[in-house]
Design an enzyme around this catalytic site. Sequence first.
Site, PDB file in Angstrom:
ATOM      1  N   SER A 125      15.704  49.766  61.869  1.00  0.00           N
ATOM      2  CA  SER A 125      15.927  48.691  60.899  1.00  0.00           C
ATOM      3  C   SER A 125      14.792  47.690  61.025  1.00  0.00           C
ATOM      4  O   SER A 125      14.169  47.565  62.092  1.00  0.00           O
ATOM      5  CB  SER A 125      17.268  47.994  61.185  1.00  0.00           C
ATOM      6  OG  SER A 125      17.386  46.786  60.459  1.00  0.00           O
ATOM      7  N   TYR A 133      22.290  44.097  68.022  1.00  0.00           N
ATOM      8  CA  TYR A 133      21.894  45.025  66.962  1.00  0.00           C
ATOM      9  C   TYR A 133      20.374  45.129  66.882  1.00  0.00           C
ATOM     10  O   TYR A 133      19.800  46.230  66.939  1.00  0.00           O
ATOM     11  CB  TYR A 133      22.466  44.587  65.618  1.00  0.00           C
ATOM     12  CG  TYR A 133      22.106  45.549  64.506  1.00  0.00           C
ATOM     13  CD1 TYR A 133      22.853  46.706  64.307  1.00  0.00           C
ATOM     14  CD2 TYR A 133      21.015  45.321  63.672  1.00  0.00           C
ATOM     15  CE1 TYR A 133      22.513  47.613  63.310  1.00  0.00           C
ATOM     16  CE2 TYR A 133      20.669  46.213  62.676  1.00  0.00           C
ATOM     17  CZ  TYR A 133      21.425  47.367  62.495  1.00  0.00           C
ATOM     18  OH  TYR A 133      21.076  48.251  61.517  1.00  0.00           O
TER      19      TYR A 133
END
Length: 257
Positions: free
Chosen positions: A138, A148
């Site tokens: 990401s 994350y």
Amino acid sequence: MTTALITGATAGIGAAFARRLAADGHNLVLVARDTERLREQAVELHDRHGIEAEVLTADLADEAGIAAVEKRLADRTHPVDLLVNNAGFGNKGRFLDVPMADELRMLTVHCEAVLRLTAAAAGPMRERGRGGVVNVASVAAFLPRGTYGASKAWVVQFTQGAAKDLAGSGVRLMALCPGFVRTEFHQRAGMGTAGVPDWAWLDADKVVAAALSDLARGRTLSVPDPRYKAVMGLVKVAPRALLGGVSTRAGRKYGPR
């Protein structure tokens, strides 16, 4: 006919990989937790494209699930030519607000599973002198974005390091770093997306097309879409303290990918 194994195959980027690879004539091994949804997807892709679609139910937060996919990747009689490590999820909330069990589950899926499945696939690929691995990360990997972002940063660093170690072997490895993609990702995490501008949203099928094009070119990092390439250029020159403040505020509501 070559075979691709895709984790997190039933929705979003994983489903887009499945559609594109089936349309290109690849047999598939579809991996996810929802058996019924996997079977429906397999039948649809088989009927539409005439390919074979194998179903493998596995939870990659679980030891047995990871081991089951490792076993399939290690099968020399039915080799996998392309691995797409796409399975992943987000947790809503700041550090210490998210239960530790959920944080550890994320690290298992994003890091341990990616490490083990990449190794399980790359070994037989190196023996054959060909193959590819796409690890979906990401743009959050380049921002201070809690567990994350840290887990996705690990995916990028691991993938590029492994790609360097395997250079010349015929095995290509690439980290895919999309921004906001219209998928079920945010809904599943309970994250709102009302503040995300229209320009930031990407189409999953276009993300996959860009990723496969970059993989064919031998790139080890793919940031799909010129808009996010420009964002990454700004990230490189922006002060870390500024990035941290923006990321923390944004992270309360939504996160990329």
